[in-house]
Design an enzyme around this catalytic site. Structure first.
Site: not given
Ligand code: NDP
Length: 469
Positions: A134, A231, A265, A443
């Site tokens: 995002n 996060e 998020c 962070e």
């Molecule tokens: P995901 O959890 O699907 O993915 C996050 C990252 O983790 C991606 O780079 C993904 O790879 C990677 N990943 C997925 N599975 C694994 C694993 N088993 N081991 C290591 N890495 C892995 O989140 P989204 O990208 O869909 O983002 C949306 C989510 O992020 C929402 O829940 C949102 O609330 C949260 N978010 C939280 C924030 C915060 O600061 N608290 C800020 C922004 C978002 P890939 O996607 O390439 O498969």
């Protein structure tokens, strides 16, 4: 040949780039390079590390237009946002930690006339950042700036859906004078992430992502006892009391739900409004949401762009249907938008549900799209209990003119970040992170320094040793 994947513009479905997936040998090579580079980087005085980060901040600002455009194409977010927030907030973060780099220090501890102690605040070594889709560039900056300021080397994996701006950040760091290998980007999906979280020579993982991913990452990281910063997601509350400045509260609720098409998020997707102002609030909201401009993200007039992918759009639309079935009143929105020019884009109207109940799925689960749920309340005690009745704890907001009540309520809210009379403002000076299932660690702010360093305690004897032997 390495496996590849494609990056698609979600507003048009056009192909933006084809990228190679980093496999186990590519990850090993990146870690080896980072480990060698980290030693040299950590040996540089903080002021010199800071100077390089500062130059990178200036380069980010100088390239704002190009980077904002690329981020808009990769994410579908309106250029009106990416040109004032995504790149600039990343640059602010680099500038902030550039200033702190020379101040990172331990403590002197007086142990009486025969000894003293001191602590050294040392880097962790090779650390890893894994980003969500995002805020791709901002997340890469929020993770790398404190990591590098503290003398670590970072390997960063952006989300597979938004791989492009992190590559530009790596180039900018290089141009700013960062030694080779101190910041490197590896591409791929969850499997590449797993190779990083399980790698024995990586000392820390900082993840932004979903709760389920956070649990998997922490489990994998535990095998080699890595530090983690998580996060994660949220379902945050915004409480509008009867004495709130109503137009500000409506603005706050809109910022809290429709910025980045709701893919934020910390969004306050549960808006609790006092019964005495409920109808007026909903009507003001309906009128203002009705004027929002949805469309081509590259048009500076556009306020709502595309969602990140077709799959995600269908997830959001399904939630909207579930909300209707479970009895929420649809005030406005609720549909996919199909443009004549962008009929392959993944656009959804800003949507407001009123008369929501706490037990509805749209009120309990993170939708991560432009869907606001409005709920009515009668008393302060009741609304605090309901606001906290969630597994998440990322953020919360309060609108009231009563300063005593504002601070009293904020003190009771189970959330890592709270806003009084505003929403979703995240200056780098303030720590950011979640309580409960929304995360671990922080962070931004000085707090992040603690999460990218470890203490070494040193005892210094000033007298002869009295040995009992
Ligand atoms: P995901 O959890 O699907 O993915 C996050 C990252 O983790 C991606 O780079 C993904 O790879 C990677 N990943 C997925 N599975 C694994 C694993 N088993 N081991 C290591 N890495 C892995 O989140 P989204 O990208 O869909 O983002 C949306 C989510 O992020 C929402 O829940 C949102 O609330 C949260 N978010 C939280 C924030 C915060 O600061 N608290 C800020 C922004 C978002 P890939 O996607 O390439 O498969």
């Amino acid at each position: 040949m390495a496996a590849t994947f494609e990056s698609i513009n979600p507003a048009t479905s056009e192909l933006l780039a084809t990228l190679a997936v980093a496999d186990a040998s590519a990850i090993d090579a990146a870690v080896t390079r980072a480990a060698a580079a980290q030693k040299l980087w950590a040996a540089m005085p903080g002021v010199e590390r800071g100077r390089i980060l500062r130059r990178a901040a200036d380069l980010l600002r100088a390239n704002n237009n190009v980077l904002a455009r690329l981020e808009t194409q990769d994410t579908g977010k309106p250029i009106q946002e990416t040109s004032v927030v995504d790149v600039i907030s990343g640059a602010d973060c680099l500038e902030y930690y550039a200033g702190l780099a020379a101040t990172i220090a331990g403590q002197h501890i007086d142990l009486g006339p025969s000894a003293f102690g001191y602590t050294r605040r040392e880097p962790l070594g090779v650390v890893c950042g894994i980003g969500a889709w995002n805020y791709p560039l901002q997340i890469a900056c929020w993770k790398s700036a404190p990591a590098l300021a503290c003398g670590n080397a970072m390997i960063f994996k952006p989300a597979e859906l938004t791989p492009l701006t992190a590559i530009r950040l790596e180039e900018i760091y290089r141009e700013a004078g960062l030694p080779d290998g101190v910041f490197s980007v590896v591409q791929g999906a969850a499997e590449t992430g797993r190779l990083l979280t399980r790698h024995p020579d990586i000392r820390k993982i900082s993840l932004t992502g979903e709760v389920g991913t956070g649990i998997k990452v922490m489990t994998d990281a535990a095998a080699t006892l890595k530090h983690v910063t998580l996060e994660l997601g949220g379902k945050s509350p915004l409480i509008v009391f009867e004495d709130a400045a109503l137009d500000n509260a409506v603005s706050g609720a809109m910022l809290a739900n429709f910025y980045s098409a709701g893919e934020v998020c910390s969004n306050a997707t549960r808006v609790f409004v006092h019964r005495s102002i409920y109808d007026v609030f909903i009507e003001k909201l309906r009128l203002r949401v009705g004027t929002m401009r949805i469309g081509d993200p590259l048009d500076p007039e556009t306020q709502v762009g595309a969602l990140i992918s077709e799959q995600h759009m269908h997830k959001v639309l399904k939630y909207i249907e579930t909300g209707k079935k479970q009895g929420a009143r649809l005030v406005i929105g609720g549909n996919r938008v199909v443009h004549s020019k962008m009929n392959k884009g993944f656009f959804v109207e800003p949507t407001v549900f009123a008369d929501c109940r706490d037990d509805m799925s749209v009120v309990q689960e993170e939708i991560f799209g432009p869907v606001m749920c409005v709920l009515v309340f009668d008393s302060e005690q009741e609304v605090v209990r309901r606001a906290n009745d969630t597994l998440y704890g990322l953020a919360a907001g309060v609108f009231t003119q009563d300063i005593t009540r504002a601070h009293r309520v904020v003190a009771q809210l189970e959330a890592g970040t709270c806003w009084i009379n505003h929403y979703n403002i995240t200056p780098v000076e303030l720590p950011f992170g979640g309580n409960k299932l929304s995360g671990i660690g922080r962070e931004n702010g000085i707090a992040a320094i603690e999460h990218y360093t470890q203490l070494k305690s040193v005892y210094v004897a000033l007298t002869d040793i009295e040995a009992p032997y």
